[in-house]
Design a protein around this motif. Structure first.
Motif, short mmCIF file in Angstrom:
data_model
loop_
_atom_site.label_atom_id
_atom_site.label_comp_id
_atom_site.label_asym_id
_atom_site.label_seq_id
_atom_site.Cartn_x
_atom_site.Cartn_y
_atom_site.Cartn_z
N PHE A 1 0.81 -1.20 0.00
CA PHE A 1 0.00 0.00 0.00
C PHE A 1 0.85 1.26 0.00
CE2 PHE A 1 -2.62 -3.39 1.74
CZ PHE A 1 -3.73 -3.29 0.92
N ASN A 2 2.17 1.08 -0.06
CA ASN A 2 3.12 2.18 -0.22
C ASN A 2 4.45 1.59 -0.67
OD1 ASN A 2 3.22 1.29 2.71
ND2 ASN A 2 5.13 2.42 2.51
N ALA A 3 5.32 2.44 -1.19
CA ALA A 3 6.62 2.00 -1.69
C ALA A 3 7.65 1.94 -0.56
CB ALA A 3 7.08 2.96 -2.79
N GLY A 4 8.83 1.42 -0.87
CA GLY A 4 9.92 1.36 0.09
C GLY A 4 9.89 0.11 0.94
N VAL A 5 10.82 0.00 1.88
CA VAL A 5 10.92 -1.19 2.72
C VAL A 5 9.67 -1.38 3.58
CG1 VAL A 5 12.23 -2.33 4.57
CG2 VAL A 5 13.44 -1.17 2.73
N ASP A 6 9.07 -0.29 4.08
CA ASP A 6 7.86 -0.43 4.89
C ASP A 6 6.72 -1.04 4.09
OD1 ASP A 6 9.01 0.44 7.21
OD2 ASP A 6 8.24 2.47 7.07
N GLY A 7 6.73 -0.88 2.79
CA GLY A 7 5.74 -1.51 1.91
C GLY A 7 6.34 -2.71 1.21
N SER A 8 7.31 -3.33 1.85
CA SER A 8 8.05 -4.43 1.25
C SER A 8 7.14 -5.58 0.82
CB SER A 8 9.09 -4.97 2.24
OG SER A 8 9.81 -6.03 1.66
N LEU A 9 7.46 -6.13 -0.34
CA LEU A 9 6.77 -7.31 -0.86
C LEU A 9 7.58 -8.57 -0.57
CD1 LEU A 9 5.80 -5.75 -4.29
CD2 LEU A 9 4.28 -6.11 -2.35
N GLN A 10 8.72 -8.40 0.10
CA GLN A 10 9.60 -9.52 0.39
C GLN A 10 9.22 -10.16 1.73
OE1 GLN A 10 13.84 -9.04 1.65
NE2 GLN A 10 14.20 -10.03 -0.33
N ILE A 11 9.07 -11.48 1.70
CA ILE A 11 8.73 -12.23 2.91
C ILE A 11 10.02 -12.64 3.60
CG2 ILE A 11 7.60 -14.30 3.81
CD1 ILE A 11 5.69 -12.16 2.59
N THR A 12 10.13 -12.30 4.89
CA THR A 12 11.31 -12.70 5.66
C THR A 12 11.04 -13.94 6.49
OG1 THR A 12 10.70 -11.17 7.43
CG2 THR A 12 12.29 -10.38 5.77
#
Length: 189
Positions: A81-92
């Motif tokens: 819902f936003n760009a950058g790490v806070d809007g990350s699409l990467q699953i940790t």
């Protein structure tokens, strides 16, 4: 001078908190959400609450499911819902509870992961591999697993995956239905 430093520090703190409150990503179909998840549906999974504040017991059987493939993998969609790490699409972190209770998680494996710091708002496909031999036994149908995701931004949620044949075979072991099922499968082979 001291007053202005305190004001600036407080303003910086408020700004960082407000930015974090607007940073989200959700994996669909989301446990406890009918339809497409909204920003307000996103959770912050923890060890104690792997699905965030969603009540697993009340929503597990009524949530939409993802079909588990024969090789025990599945695909899901993640939307930021936003760009950058806070809007990350990467699953940790991705983990599965074969009982569907949210109490017996084991690690799963990301086969296809999302972008860590996307520059735009978008969605991506994720692919997850459950551990070998995983038997989904949760829910009223006894063939559902609960999967918990956490992104690089610390957001995430749970989804329900469903196995097509495993529960039917287990429920029918030793019955006429089991024998009929085995005979039908043998005839098709």
């Amino acid at each position: 001078m001291l007053f202005s430093k305190n004001v600036i520090a407080a303003a910086a703190l408020l700004l960082s908190v407000s930015l974090q409150a607007h940073a989200h990503a959700a994996i669909s179909p989301m446990l406890g959400v009918k339809g497409t998840p909204a920003r307000s549906d996103v959770q912050r999974p923890t060890t104690a609450k792997p699905c965030g504040s969603v009540n697993i017991a009340k929503t597990f059987d009524t949530s939409s499911t993802i079909a588990l493939k024969a090789n025990d993998s599945f695909a899901a969609t993640i939307q930021n819902f936003n760009a950058g790490v806070d809007g990350s699409l990467q699953i940790t972190t991705v983990k599965v509870d074969p009982t569907g209770t949210g109490k017996k998680f084991v690690a799963a494996t990301m086969i296809k992961n999302g972008e860590k710091a996307p520059t735009t708002v978008k969605s991506e496909q994720l692919t997850v591999q459950l551990p070998a031999g995983t038997q989904c036994t949760g829910g009223a149908t006894k063939n559902k697993c609960l999967v918990s995701f956490t992104t690089a931004g610390g957001f995430g949620n749970c989804v329900v995956v469903q196995s097509a044949k495993k529960a039917a075979r287990e429920d029918a072991v030793g019955t006429r239905a089991a024998r009929a099922l085995r005979l039908a499968e043998e005839e098709l082979a």
